[in-house]
Design an enzyme around this catalytic site. Structure first.
Site, PDB file in Angstrom:
ATOM      1  N   ALA A  78       0.879  -1.252   0.500  1.00 22.10           N
ATOM      2  CA  ALA A  78       0.004  -0.205   0.147  1.00 22.10           C
ATOM      3  C   ALA A  78       0.941   1.238   0.473  1.00 22.10           C
ATOM      4  CB  ALA A  78      -0.816   0.127   0.893  1.00 22.10           C
ATOM      5  N   GLY A 121       0.567  -4.244   1.076  1.00 18.96           N
ATOM      6  CA  GLY A 121      -0.731  -4.788   0.165  1.00 18.96           C
ATOM      7  C   GLY A 121      -0.282  -5.127  -1.427  1.00 18.96           C
ATOM      8  N   GLU A 124      -0.545  -8.921  -0.771  1.00 18.80           N
ATOM      9  CA  GLU A 124      -2.300  -9.557  -0.903  1.00 18.80           C
ATOM     10  C   GLU A 124      -3.444  -8.996  -1.228  1.00 18.80           C
ATOM     11  OE1 GLU A 124      -2.051  -5.798   2.505  1.00 18.80           O
ATOM     12  OE2 GLU A 124      -2.893  -7.320   3.941  1.00 18.80           O
ATOM     13  N   GLU A 144       5.322  -5.267   6.905  1.00 24.88           N
ATOM     14  CA  GLU A 144       4.193  -3.704   7.557  1.00 24.88           C
ATOM     15  C   GLU A 144       4.655  -3.419   8.734  1.00 24.88           C
ATOM     16  OE1 GLU A 144       2.559  -6.063   5.975  1.00 24.88           O
ATOM     17  OE2 GLU A 144       1.175  -5.819   4.885  1.00 24.88           O
TER      18      GLU A 144
HETATM   19  N1  CAA Z   1       4.886   3.261  -0.747  1.00 27.23           N
HETATM   20  C1  CAA Z   1       5.307   4.480  -1.141  1.00 27.23           C
HETATM   21  N2  CAA Z   1       6.363   4.542  -2.143  1.00 27.23           N
HETATM   22  C2  CAA Z   1       6.615   3.585  -2.088  1.00 27.23           C
HETATM   23  C3  CAA Z   1       6.526   1.973  -1.767  1.00 27.23           C
HETATM   24  C4  CAA Z   1       5.605   2.040  -1.021  1.00 27.23           C
HETATM   25  N3  CAA Z   1       5.134   0.916  -0.205  1.00 27.23           N
HETATM   26  N4  CAA Z   1       7.576   1.370  -1.629  1.00 27.23           N
HETATM   27  C5  CAA Z   1       8.287   2.031  -2.591  1.00 27.23           C
HETATM   28  N5  CAA Z   1       7.552   3.267  -2.920  1.00 27.23           N
HETATM   29  C6  CAA Z   1       8.989   4.110  -3.321  1.00 27.23           C
HETATM   30  C7  CAA Z   1       9.950   4.883  -3.241  1.00 27.23           C
HETATM   31  O1  CAA Z   1       9.405   5.662  -1.835  1.00 27.23           O
HETATM   32  C8  CAA Z   1      10.632   5.499  -3.909  1.00 27.23           C
HETATM   33  O2  CAA Z   1      10.212   6.005  -4.457  1.00 27.23           O
HETATM   34  P1  CAA Z   1      11.295   7.365  -5.070  1.00 27.23           P
HETATM   35  O3  CAA Z   1      11.939   7.465  -5.578  1.00 27.23           O
HETATM   36  O4  CAA Z   1      10.189   9.136  -4.959  1.00 27.23           O
HETATM   37  O5  CAA Z   1      11.938   8.008  -3.103  1.00 27.23           O
HETATM   38  C9  CAA Z   1      11.040   4.030  -5.329  1.00 27.23           C
HETATM   39  O6  CAA Z   1       9.364   3.434  -4.926  1.00 27.23           O
HETATM   40  C10 CAA Z   1      11.954   3.098  -5.372  1.00 27.23           C
HETATM   41  O7  CAA Z   1      12.032   2.657  -3.475  1.00 27.23           O
HETATM   42  P2  CAA Z   1      12.941   2.956  -3.743  1.00 27.23           P
HETATM   43  O8  CAA Z   1      14.039   3.721  -3.338  1.00 27.23           O
HETATM   44  O9  CAA Z   1      12.957   2.067  -1.857  1.00 27.23           O
HETATM   45  O10 CAA Z   1      13.475   1.301  -3.643  1.00 27.23           O
HETATM   46  P3  CAA Z   1      14.742   0.653  -3.221  1.00 27.23           P
HETATM   47  O11 CAA Z   1      14.969  -1.137  -4.151  1.00 27.23           O
HETATM   48  O12 CAA Z   1      15.964   0.434  -2.732  1.00 27.23           O
HETATM   49  O13 CAA Z   1      13.441  -0.409  -2.305  1.00 27.23           O
HETATM   50  C11 CAA Z   1      11.936  -1.664  -1.108  1.00 27.23           C
HETATM   51  C12 CAA Z   1      12.853  -1.328  -2.285  1.00 27.23           C
HETATM   52  C13 CAA Z   1      12.256  -3.372  -0.439  1.00 27.23           C
HETATM   53  C14 CAA Z   1      10.773  -2.834  -1.943  1.00 27.23           C
HETATM   54  C15 CAA Z   1      11.210  -0.755  -0.112  1.00 27.23           C
HETATM   55  O14 CAA Z   1      11.009   0.164  -1.665  1.00 27.23           O
HETATM   56  C16 CAA Z   1      10.408  -0.688   0.526  1.00 27.23           C
HETATM   57  O15 CAA Z   1      10.478  -1.418   1.500  1.00 27.23           O
HETATM   58  N6  CAA Z   1       9.197  -0.276   0.510  1.00 27.23           N
HETATM   59  C17 CAA Z   1       8.271  -0.391   0.841  1.00 27.23           C
HETATM   60  C18 CAA Z   1       7.728  -2.213   1.743  1.00 27.23           C
HETATM   61  C19 CAA Z   1       6.874  -1.985   2.850  1.00 27.23           C
HETATM   62  O16 CAA Z   1       6.656  -1.408   4.070  1.00 27.23           O
HETATM   63  N7  CAA Z   1       5.334  -2.215   1.683  1.00 27.23           N
HETATM   64  C20 CAA Z   1       4.166  -2.676   2.927  1.00 27.23           C
HETATM   65  C21 CAA Z   1       3.605  -1.205   2.962  1.00 27.23           C
HETATM   66  S1  CAA Z   1       1.993  -1.054   3.577  1.00 27.23           S
HETATM   67  C22 CAA Z   1       0.486  -1.838   4.065  1.00 27.23           C
HETATM   68  O17 CAA Z   1       0.702  -2.534   2.368  1.00 27.23           O
HETATM   69  C23 CAA Z   1      -0.747  -1.649   4.149  1.00 27.23           C
HETATM   70  C24 CAA Z   1      -1.861  -2.807   4.294  1.00 27.23           C
HETATM   71  O18 CAA Z   1      -1.294  -4.029   4.201  1.00 27.23           O
HETATM   72  C25 CAA Z   1      -2.599  -2.463   3.448  1.00 27.23           C
END
Ligand code: CAA
Length: 270
Positions: A78, A121, A124, A144
């Site tokens: 998400a 998400g 999911e 998460e």
């Molecule tokens: N939401 C918003 N933006 C996201 C994102 C997310 N879930 N995942 C990645 N992005 C964005 C980053 O912010 C980044 O944007 P900028 O270039 O503007 O900074 C871009 O995508 C590229 O990401 P990274 O620079 O972080 O890429 P990376 O290769 O270094 O890392 C990754 C990749 C390990 C997937 C890392 O992006 C990450 O950990 N993302 C989040 C994963 C996460 O925690 N997901 C769960 C979200 S909460 C949820 O889903 C709740 C639910 O159950 C409904």
């Protein structure tokens, strides 16, 4: 400026890969936010559900494939930026999470074609689909917990049903992600394929499903999903009713006549 569509819908030409039936009646939906690793914002989810509902009502569409733009992610979760400002009150007041329930009501079979990250998400969303084709570069997980929350779009329920309590506990409590192969061994995905072939293989599988009688396909999907909701006794009763109902369809008459006449059936979807 309008952000443009976050989900693209296409009806692809026959896939070049494999010998399966041509994917007539297959729709391809692509989550198109590669700059944010296809993070699922509320607007994106609303668009996705609207597109799937339209396809679900289209008698010419028999199976959908859902994928992410680019090779880095199916969806990395998400949208954390959008979630960061939320409160219990704002989440309860909005209807954004109800989109996930609407997704569940889609009768059309949906295949997730997953390359790269399917996290939070994104995982999911893949699990809300009916089958998962994973590229060798796919990674699944529910991170998460590292954000101070828990999966909020079905992860605690669907992952537990897919891979069992012990493994779901470990993945959700530690936030560890797993490779496509580990996901396949655990029963989360149907197929692991070379990364570059992921979409073609998913389209091929969709073509095989789309070549089946559509009313029976939808009935089978509904009954399989029923198994997760009900007791064995009630589920068996529901299955029997659904089975009996199919005997009123032209496709049942055609399927059984074609078998007796040793020819290929022609489905009418009625
Ligand atoms: N939401 C918003 N933006 C996201 C994102 C997310 N879930 N995942 C990645 N992005 C964005 C980053 O912010 C980044 O944007 P900028 O270039 O503007 O900074 C871009 O995508 C590229 O990401 P990274 O620079 O972080 O890429 P990376 O290769 O270094 O890392 C990754 C990749 C390990 C997937 C890392 O992006 C990450 O950990 N993302 C989040 C994963 C996460 O925690 N997901 C769960 C979200 S909460 C949820 O889903 C709740 C639910 O159950 C409904």
């Amino acid at each position: 400026m309008s952000p443009g569509p976050l989900v693209r819908v296409a009806f692809p030409a026959p896939a070049p890969f494999g010998q399966g039936p041509p994917p007539g009646g297959v729709a391809l939906l692509t989550i198109d936010r590669p700059e944010a690793l296809n993070a699922v914002s509320f607007a994106l989810l609303a668009e996705l559900v609207a597109a799937l509902r339209a396809l679900d009502a289209d008698r010419a569409c028999h199976c959908a494939v859902l994928t992410g733009a680019g090779s880095r992610a199916f969806a990395a979760g998400a949208d954390i930026r959008e979630l960061a400002g939320q409160t219990p009150e704002s989440l309860r007041a909005g209807d954004d999470f109800e989109r996930w329930d609407e997704l569940r009501a889609i009768g059309l079979p949906i295949i997730a074609a997953v390359r790269g990250y399917a996290l939070g998400g994104g995982c999911e969303l893949a699990m809300a689909c009916d089958l998962i084709v994973a590229g060798e570069d796919a990674q699944f997980g529910q991170p998460e917990i590292k954000l101070g929350v828990i999966p909020g779009a079905g992860g605690t329920q669907r992952l537990t049903r897919a891979i069992g309590k012990a493994r779901a506990m470990e993945l959700i409590l530690t936030g560890r992600s797993i490779s496509a192969r580990e996901a396949a061994a655990a029963g989360l995905v149907n197929l692991v394929v070379p990364a570059e072939e992921t979409l073609d293989r998913a389209l091929q599988l969709a073509g095989q499903i789309a070549a089946m009688p559509p009313i029976a396909v939808r009935s089978a999907k509904a009954m399989i999903n029923r198994a997760a909701e009900t007791s064995l006794t009630d589920g068996l009763a529901d299955e029997r009713q659904a089975f009996f109902d199919l005997f009123a369809t032209a496709d049942k008459a055609e399927g059984m006549a074609a078998f007796a006449e040793k020819r290929a059936p022609t489905w009418q979807g009625r």
